[in-house]
Design a protein around this motif. Structure first.
Motif, PDB file in Angstrom:
ATOM      1  N   UNK A  27       0.834  -1.196   0.000  1.00 10.81           N
ATOM      2  CA  UNK A  27       0.000   0.000   0.000  1.00 10.81           C
ATOM      3  C   UNK A  27       0.880   1.263   0.000  1.00 10.81           C
ATOM      4  N   UNK A  28       1.921   1.241   0.848  1.00  8.68           N
ATOM      5  CA  UNK A  28       2.817   2.399   0.941  1.00  8.68           C
ATOM      6  C   UNK A  28       3.609   2.573  -0.354  1.00  8.68           C
ATOM      7  N   UNK A  89       0.203  -0.869  -9.923  1.00 12.45           N
ATOM      8  CA  UNK A  89       1.019  -0.453 -11.070  1.00 12.45           C
ATOM      9  C   UNK A  89       2.410  -0.023 -10.627  1.00 12.45           C
ATOM     10  N   UNK A  90       3.404  -0.679 -11.244  1.00  8.70           N
ATOM     11  CA  UNK A  90       4.786  -0.295 -10.983  1.00  8.70           C
ATOM     12  C   UNK A  90       5.421  -0.944  -9.776  1.00  8.70           C
ATOM     13  N   UNK A  91       4.672  -1.767  -9.053  1.00  7.84           N
ATOM     14  CA  UNK A  91       5.231  -2.425  -7.869  1.00  7.84           C
ATOM     15  C   UNK A  91       5.861  -3.751  -8.294  1.00  7.84           C
ATOM     16  N   UNK A  92       7.084  -3.994  -7.887  1.00  6.62           N
ATOM     17  CA  UNK A  92       7.756  -5.236  -8.287  1.00  6.62           C
ATOM     18  C   UNK A  92       7.170  -6.479  -7.607  1.00  6.62           C
ATOM     19  N   UNK A 187      12.137  -8.852  -2.846  1.00 10.09           N
ATOM     20  CA  UNK A 187      10.882  -8.635  -3.571  1.00 10.09           C
ATOM     21  C   UNK A 187       9.842  -8.261  -2.530  1.00 10.09           C
ATOM     22  N   UNK A 188       8.914  -7.386  -2.873  1.00  7.93           N
ATOM     23  CA  UNK A 188       7.877  -7.039  -1.891  1.00  7.93           C
ATOM     24  C   UNK A 188       6.912  -8.186  -1.643  1.00  7.93           C
ATOM     25  N   UNK A 243      -0.684  -9.395   1.016  1.00  8.11           N
ATOM     26  CA  UNK A 243      -1.163 -10.595   0.333  1.00  8.11           C
ATOM     27  C   UNK A 243      -2.530 -10.337  -0.296  1.00  8.11           C
ATOM     28  N   UNK A 244      -3.382  -9.581   0.422  1.00  6.87           N
ATOM     29  CA  UNK A 244      -4.734  -9.304  -0.083  1.00  6.87           C
ATOM     30  C   UNK A 244      -4.666  -8.538  -1.412  1.00  6.87           C
TER      31      UNK A 244
END
Lengths: 507, 95, 482
Positions: A27-28, A89-92, A187-188, A243-244
């Protein structure tokens, strides 16, 4: 002290805080990207650098797709700039190397597919990274047990994965690379798959949150099959909230998968904030019997008390057939695997032995060389239980016991909302300690297998540490009740900080 | 239930797996212990139980009979061990 | 062929029938015959890692249609199973088929033997499955090339009861089945392209015994003639083996069209253990009563019903009706001709069964490729009925139509073939003929009646065939009588 990635790795030393990008929640990260605190390219580059620096100690990635990742990041930045970005969008994200990725090697951690560049994308890969999808950036393909067969990530053709909490120990399996990468901040979040516990057990062993949704909730198209009636894709992340977000984007009906369910996906993120007061949680007495290590039992029972204090009602239940889960699974899964893996014959793709002269040689040598020992064992067990004269005694009997296990859950969910137990019998074990004893290895999955046999959603989240090693708490829900599982996990994580602990050495 | 080496070899043949005699011995022992584990299933009383092949009680969905796939031979054969004139090449098939 | 009276053969046929769908049974790749190798082998057909099957709705409907046509039980719930064996033309290492719960069970087909004798052949089951690819050997040394275009094409495998006793019965059954699936529009019936293939299970036993002998399965019998030959050869071979003290081995044999013999295909060293189990990628197929009724509503009139109707509605003899209903397309052609020409149905039948089929046979075309369409044929027959041309002239017109010279009217016009019905014109010709043949006239009048034909011929020749034959007959008789 055991060998580790560098000085200062103390499995017992936990809890320290930092604020770099790789510690931020999904989220952040989404907010950071939208408010231009950082670009997707910067974020992606940050993870790629971390992988380069830390992964040699862990072996969590089989393939790092740096170039493609940066291209995807640039496309995401364009979408962000145009105001067309979604929450991801854009999060690995890292992909378990069991999902087909067009133009990228998809090995399933097997020599058999070492040279296999997938010609198409799995449905979830399109959903997460495709042009019309969530727009996440794929960092690479994570290590795993060969064809997802294993509970320690020691069966990989690319070598074992190490547990970031103690690199002398296993990260669990089969999604060992996915959990090691996320736990170490490489990785996130990562995709994973679960046939008998392959998301939950490694999540438990690395202090992560991992969820296996209901069978049929996430498309299996393009996910290399191990045991078709048990396999289900899911996600591992640091928190239930993370995870959600990812599971929301992966879930949904796929016309290419006959076992995919035509049913709308619940609002997983929106459901996180519900109070859990009055929720009925069942503790199956069979999950707390002999075999569960004392330390793990204490941690799980402390979590039960925590949930009780938050208003949950705890009741003891019985799942009387659960002791038969392991033998049932070790008939059903190898049977389906032996069949699913017949396609690897060295004709159309994959490993072909050198210098073969006859068809028989082509098959036997290509398969004998291409598959590792654990895969061969399971193929042979599966071939045996399906063969003439043994089918009824093994395969049919296992299907009947599977029905009994399923009925146990059906009955349980008439009186409780959730079932709670430990995820694994103990904390992570040492590398090499069980590799010569397949049966001992199989018993690792004793608490996780039943959910796959029944097809219900289940997850693991951290509930503390024993001697500096994480302990997992397992939640099992009724069919399609993923939102409830994530809700309870999220509420627990709001009240505790186990999930915020990071392994030392991977700052 | 223990497996004989002959049974192991027959299974390995059915599954088309080549192995050395040492491996065969090793696998025989390991498979025997796995079969001991799964033999616990024989304890369960299942006379009245319907076998369950699938976790979901759904029926097969049908696909309309329309062509959706195009020729992708080149990309599919780019990962093939041996092709000639669009055909996959294997040692001679004897009928 | 007649064998020793002491022996009886027991025969069952397994027929693989390719369903006439546009796409494969479990994927959206085309099934068109004759495409370049592997251009119709999509990801699912190739069994790439991770792919999954989804059932083709039309394939299922066609299987149900077949079940209804042979008066069988259509299963409310049927299951796909995997049949395992390693072969290069089988991409996944297993064939998706049906085992314990097939879509169709307990049907039958009635065949006709000689004069009005009917025998019922049981159909044990028909199940859906996927076809395999092809191994090609030409142009390879010590190797084979694999083309997977055919792999995944939907099939129904139709298994008969062992009710067949002779090669002739086997052929009658096979022809009837072939006619049926083509009629139903579920198979193109092209045996050369492998759309309709037959394996024969044959055993022999001493007449009067109950117990079946050991059977062999003969593959590759892909024409009606080969089926007859292969079965006869196999019956003879088995009797010879047993009579010379040997025993029959249960085995798969291959028919060699070159020698007309069968030979052993594989030894049983590798006893087949197919390890069938329900395919976990596919769910049970449920067919409701409504589904069945929807398919029933699309059922065409079947050959027997059509034949009976032709006999009744058009008052045709059984032979004509049987020929005309042998193929759906021919029956449609016939009905179109009757309707458009308004002629006597029997005359239409004669023209079609004799002249048209004869001509088509000569040029190697079937009815759908006929150069003379139903409209054209009706146009020709109409001109006979309205007496524009005689039946004899019509044959010439028909030849011209076959040669592509136009419609009957165009040809009649162009060649000036309109029949002469003007009696004074005919009388004029008759008078001329009589005057030119005094000797014949003399003989006729002194009792040589046979010469009447000679005079008819002369008159027709003089009128270049155009004189109306009825009028010629009547007027000539009067004139010759004096």
């Amino acid at each position: 002290m055991r060998a580790g990635p560098g000085p200062g790795v103390h499995p017992g030393d936990i809890a320290f805080k930092y604020e770099p990008m790789h510690t931020l929640s999904i989220k952040a990260l989404g907010e950071g990207l939208k408010t231009k605190k950082f670009s997707s390219r910067e974020l992606t580059q940050h993870y790629l650098s971390r992988i380069e620096r830390h992964d040699p100690a862990l072996n969590s990635y089989i393939t790092v797709t740096a170039e493609q990742a940066l291209a995807q990041a640039d496309a995401a930045d364009a979408r962000l700039a145009a105001g067309e970005a979604g929450p991801l969008t854009g999060i690995p994200l890292a992909q378990k190397d069991i999902f087909c990725t067009a133009g990228v090697r998809t090995s399933c951690a097997s020599k058999m597919l070492d040279n296999f560049v997938a010609p198409y994308n799995a449905t979830i890969v399109d959903k997460l990274h495709g042009a019309d999808g969530a727009g996440m950036v794929m960092l690479g393909k994570c290590n795993m047990d060969e064809f997802a067969m294993g509970s320690s990530n020691e069966t990989s053709w690319y070598g074992p994965v190490k547990n970031p909490w103690d690199t002398g120990r296993v990260p669990g399996g089969s999604s060992g690379g996915s959990v090691a990468a996320v736990a170490a901040g490489l990785a996130p979040a990562a995709t994973a798959t679960d046939t008998g516990g392959s998301i939950r057990q490694p999540a438990a062993l690395t202090n992560l949150t991992g969820i296996k949704p209901t069978y049929g909730r996430v498309s299996r198209y393009g996910m290399i099959a191990f045991a078709s009636s048990l396999d289900q894709a899911g996600v591992v992340a640091r928190t239930a909230e993370d995870a959600a977000y990812v599971l929301q984007a992966m879930s949904g009906f796929d016309p290419r998968d006959s076992t995919s369910v035509e049913r709308p996906v619940d609002d997983l993120v929106g459901g996180l904030e519900r109070p859990i007061k009055g929720l009925r949680i069942g503790l199956p007495k069979e999950y707390f019997a002999e075999g569960l290590a004392d330390g793990a039992r204490e941690r799980v029972m402390a979590a039960v008390e925590q949930l009780r204090s938050m208003g949950a009602e705890i009741v003891e239940i019985s799942l009387p057939n659960s002791p038969l889960s392991v033998p049932t699974y070790y008939v059903v899964a190898p049977a389906e695997a032996s069949s699913n893996l017949s396609r690897y014959d060295g004709v159309r793709y994959g490993h072909r032995a050198e210098g073969i002269k006859t068809l028989e040689e082509l098959y036997k040598r290509s398969r004998g060389e291409g598959f590792g020992a654990e895969v061969q064992r399971r193929i042979m067990v599966g071939t045996y239980v399906l063969s003439h004269g043994y089918y009824d005694a093994y395969y049919l009997q296992a299907q009947k016991v599977r029905k009994l296990i399923y009925d146990d859950f059906r009955r349980a969910f008439e009186s409780v909302d959730l079932v709670l137990g430990p995820t694994a019998t103990d904390v992570a074990f040492e590398l090499g300690s069980k590799t010569d004893d397949p049966v001992a290895m199989y018993l690792n999955d004793i608490y996780t297998i039943a959910a796959n046999l029944a097809g219900i959603p289940a997850m693991s989240l951290s509930c503390g540490f024993v001697d500096g090693l994480p302990v997992g708490l397992q939640l099992m829900g009724n069919y399609f009740d993923e939102a409830r599982l994530l809700n309870v996990a999220h509420q627990y994580q709001l009240a505790t900080d186990w999930h915020q602990q990071h392994p030392r050495g991977f700052e | 239930m223990s497996l004989t080496i002959e049974q192991l070899k027959q299974v390995a043949h059915l599954a088309r797996l080549e192995m050395t005699p040492d491996q065969a011995d090793h696998y025989t022992q390991q498979l025997s212990s796995i079969l001991d584990l799964v033999d616990q299933l024989q304890q369960a009383k299942t006379d009245q139980v319907e076998p369950m092949a699938h976790p979901l009680e759904m029926s097969q969905r049908l696909r309309p009979d329309t062509v959706t796939e195009t020729n992708q031979r080149d990309v599919f054969q780019s990962v093939a061990p041996s092709v000639e004139d669009g055909l996959y090449v294997v040692p001679k098939v004897i009928e | 062929m007649v064998y020793d009276e002491n022996w009886e053969a027991v025969i069952g046929l397994e027929v693989h029938c390719q369903l006439l769908t546009k796409t494969k049974i479990f994927s959206g790749a085309s099934t068109t015959y004759g495409a370049a190798p592997n251009t119709q082998a999509d990801a699912v057909t190739l069994g790439l890692p991770g792919v999954l099957p989804v059932l083709n709705a039309t394939a299922l409907q066609m299987a149900v249609k077949f079940g209804l046509a042979v008066d069988a039980q259509v299963a409310e719930r049927c299951v796909f199973a995997r049949k395992h064996y390693f072969y290069p033309d089988l991409p996944k290492g297993y064939q998706i088929s049906q085992y314990e719960l097939p879509i169709v069970a307990n049907g039958h087909l009635d065949i006709e033997l000689g004069e009005g004798q009917i025998k019922r052949i049981g159909i044990t089951r028909a199940h859906m499955e996927e076809d395999a690819g092809k191994s090609l050997h030409e142009g390879f040394v010590g190797a084979s090339g694999i083309d997977l275009n055919r792999a995944g094409t939907p099939l129904i495998e139709i298994v008969s009861e062992p009710d067949i006793r002779t090669a002739a019965e086997a052929v009658a059954y096979l022809k009837k089945l072939h006619q049926l699936v083509v009629y139903l529009g579920i198979c193109d019936g092209n045996m050369q392209e492998g759309s309709f293939r037959c394996d024969a299970n044959v055993s022999v036993r001493r007449r009067g015994t109950e117990k079946f002998g050991t059977r062999t399965e003969t593959k590759n019998v892909n024409s009606f003639r080969y089926v007859e030959k292969a079965i006869e050869y196999e019956i003879g071979r088995q009797i010879d083996v047993i009579e010379s003290g040997g025993t029959i081995v249960q085995e798969t044999r291959l028919f060699d069209p070159g020698t007309g013999e069968t030979r052993s295909m594989r030894t049983k060293e590798d006893a087949n253990d197919y390890r069938y189990f329900p395919d976990p990628d596919l769910l049970p197929v449920v067919v409701t009563t409504d589904d069945i009724e929807r398919v029933r509503a699309t059922m065409p009139e079947l050959p027997e019903a059509k034949r009976n109707r032709f006999m009744e509605q058009y008052a045709l003899p059984k032979y004509d009706a049987t020929v005309l209903t042998g193929e759906q397309a021919l029956a449609d052609y016939y009905e179109a001709v009757v309707k458009a020409s308004g002629a006597d149905p029997k005359i239409c039948s004669n023209w079609i069964t004799t002249d048209l089929l004869g001509a088509l046979n000569k040029i190697g075309k079937d009815i759908t490729e006929s150069p003379v369409g139903a409209e054209m044929m009706a146009g020709l027959i109409a001109r006979i009925v309205d007496k524009t041309i005689s039946g004899k002239i019509a044959k010439d017109v028909f030849e011209a139509m076959l040669a592509g010279e136009g419609t009957a009217d165009e040809i009649i016009q162009a060649k000036g073939l309109v029949q002469i019905t003007d009696e004074s014109a005919i009388e004029k010709v008759i008078d001329e003929v009589i005057a030119a043949n005094p000797a014949q006239l003399e003989q006729y009048r002194s009792g040589k009646d046979k010469l009447f034909g000679f005079f008819v011929g002369q008159v027709m020749r003089a009128s270049r065939g155009k004189a109306n034959p009825d009028a010629v007959n009547r007027l000539l008789k009067d004139k010759l009588a004096g």
